[in-house]
Motif scaffolding. Structure first.
Motif, PDB file in Angstrom:
ATOM      1  N   GLN A 111       2.352  41.150  72.158  1.00  0.00           N
ATOM      2  CA  GLN A 111       3.130  41.674  73.280  1.00  0.00           C
ATOM      3  C   GLN A 111       3.769  42.998  72.866  1.00  0.00           C
ATOM      4  N   GLY A 112       3.683  43.981  73.763  1.00  0.00           N
ATOM      5  CA  GLY A 112       4.303  45.279  73.506  1.00  0.00           C
ATOM      6  C   GLY A 112       3.536  46.169  72.546  1.00  0.00           C
ATOM      7  N   ALA A 113       2.292  45.805  72.214  1.00  0.00           N
ATOM      8  CA  ALA A 113       1.486  46.623  71.290  1.00  0.00           C
ATOM      9  C   ALA A 113       1.237  48.010  71.877  1.00  0.00           C
ATOM     10  N   THR A 114       1.031  48.975  70.992  1.00  0.00           N
ATOM     11  CA  THR A 114       0.758  50.360  71.411  1.00  0.00           C
ATOM     12  C   THR A 114      -0.713  50.682  71.209  1.00  0.00           C
ATOM     13  N   ASN A 163       2.398  43.759  78.417  1.00  0.00           N
ATOM     14  CA  ASN A 163       3.367  44.860  78.342  1.00  0.00           C
ATOM     15  C   ASN A 163       2.956  45.907  77.297  1.00  0.00           C
ATOM     16  N   LEU A 164       1.666  46.264  77.355  1.00  0.00           N
ATOM     17  CA  LEU A 164       1.120  47.239  76.396  1.00  0.00           C
ATOM     18  C   LEU A 164       1.721  48.615  76.644  1.00  0.00           C
ATOM     19  N   HIS A 165       1.923  49.353  75.558  1.00  0.00           N
ATOM     20  CA  HIS A 165       2.342  50.756  75.656  1.00  0.00           C
ATOM     21  C   HIS A 165       1.094  51.619  75.442  1.00  0.00           C
ATOM     22  N   ILE A 166       0.780  52.426  76.437  1.00  0.00           N
ATOM     23  CA  ILE A 166      -0.392  53.308  76.355  1.00  0.00           C
ATOM     24  C   ILE A 166       0.077  54.704  75.964  1.00  0.00           C
ATOM     25  N   LYS A 167      -0.398  55.162  74.841  1.00  0.00           N
ATOM     26  CA  LYS A 167       0.005  56.472  74.305  1.00  0.00           C
ATOM     27  C   LYS A 167      -1.128  57.471  74.536  1.00  0.00           C
ATOM     28  N   ALA A 184      -3.733  50.102  67.955  1.00  0.00           N
ATOM     29  CA  ALA A 184      -5.166  50.350  68.178  1.00  0.00           C
ATOM     30  C   ALA A 184      -5.320  51.682  68.893  1.00  0.00           C
ATOM     31  N   ALA A 185      -6.522  52.235  68.842  1.00  0.00           N
ATOM     32  CA  ALA A 185      -6.815  53.475  69.561  1.00  0.00           C
ATOM     33  C   ALA A 185      -8.245  53.411  70.094  1.00  0.00           C
ATOM     34  N   ILE A 186      -8.429  53.991  71.251  1.00  0.00           N
ATOM     35  CA  ILE A 186      -9.769  54.061  71.839  1.00  0.00           C
ATOM     36  C   ILE A 186     -10.284  55.477  71.610  1.00  0.00           C
ATOM     37  N   ILE A 187     -11.405  55.579  70.880  1.00  0.00           N
ATOM     38  CA  ILE A 187     -11.846  56.869  70.338  1.00  0.00           C
ATOM     39  C   ILE A 187     -13.273  57.183  70.779  1.00  0.00           C
ATOM     40  N   ASN A 188     -13.501  58.454  71.161  1.00  0.00           N
ATOM     41  CA  ASN A 188     -14.856  58.923  71.458  1.00  0.00           C
ATOM     42  C   ASN A 188     -15.718  58.860  70.212  1.00  0.00           C
TER      43      ASN A 188
END
Length: 268
Positions: A130-133, A175-179, A195-199
């Protein structure tokens, strides 16, 4: 008098025979044996080069015309200078048709340069707290594309908009934080976020392989798969069907897997 009549009958018969002869020798439409396809150099032209001998076996020569822009090859197909092109995904094509009033259509998916969700802190989505970025690219197309990955995993839902952003979130049960960050920065912040979503291009530069290292990658039915595009009305021609068959074959699937080692994946 009888001789004159016979003479005219004979001449008429000969004339009819000549007409029939001429009709039977009318030139037939030549078979379309050269397929002219526009493509950007890597990986599109490389994939087409591999396809050449398989199209040759079907009776077609493949003429690859390389481009380094995303406008000229679409105009060339619409105007009939090219039979097809291979460089774009469907959202780009649809926007291009709308803005340029072209009449281009997709035939088949070929490959996907997949976005992936990477992490140094978790090994599966089950570990996401919960609350992960989660960091995502901040340009419109890639941000929406990244957020679609989270939608597919049931982590978020959005309002019905063309390009998703954080302001369009409707449901966020964890309740994710999207950066939102510039795409090239994403591999560098993996230590700072959950975590990150990467090309793929930036992932590879950071020694991340989508197939081996991503917790989740885009599915093969992603609208961002790279496609073959033709002018509307030509999609069912024998030469385009032959092109589609080769590009969606098992041998092509093996080539993409071995050649690109997960940097791109087949999308058919």
């Amino acid at each position: 008098m009888m001789k004159t009549v016979l003479k005219w009958v004979l001449l008429a018969t000969l004339s009819l025979g000549l007409v029939a002869c001429n009709d039977s020798k009318e030139p037939k439409e030549e078979k379309h044996t050269v397929i002219k396809v526009g493509a950007t150099p890597v990986p599109h032209a490389e994939i087409l080069e591999f396809a050449k001998p398989f199209l040759k076996a079907k009776g077609y020569e493949l003429d690859i015309v390389e481009f380094t822009d995303y406008v000229t090859p679409n105009i060339a197909v619409d105007e009939g200078e090219l039979d097809a092109n291979f460089f774009q995904h469907l959202p780009y094509l649809e926007e291009f048709n709308k803005n340029k009033h072209t009449h281009l259509v997709k035939t088949v998916n070929v490959h996907l340069e997949p976005m992936g969700l990477y992490s140094k802190k978790i090994h599966s989505l089950n570990e996401l707290k919960q609350g992960a970025t989660i960091a995502v690219p901040n340009d419109p197309t890639n941000e929406s594309r990244a957020l679609d990955i989270l939608v597919k995993q049931g982590l978020l839902s959005f309002k019905d908009v063309q390009f998703k952003t954080v302001v369009d979130i409707q449901d966020n049960p964890k309740n994710l934080h999207i950066k939102e960050l510039d795409a090239p920065q994403l591999p560098r912040v993996l230590d700072e976020v959950d975590a990150a979503i990467i090309n793929t291009n930036y992932a590879l530069a950071a020694n991340l392989n989508p197939l081996k290292d991503a917790i989740v990658i885009e599915s093969k039915d992603s609208p961002y798969a790279n496609i073959i595009v033709v002018k509307a009305g030509n999609e069912n021609t024998p030469y385009i069907k032959a092109l589609n068959e080769v590009l969606n074959s098992e041998v092509m699937k093996d080539f993409i897997a071995k050649k690109y080692n997960g940097a791109i994946i087949e999308a058919f």
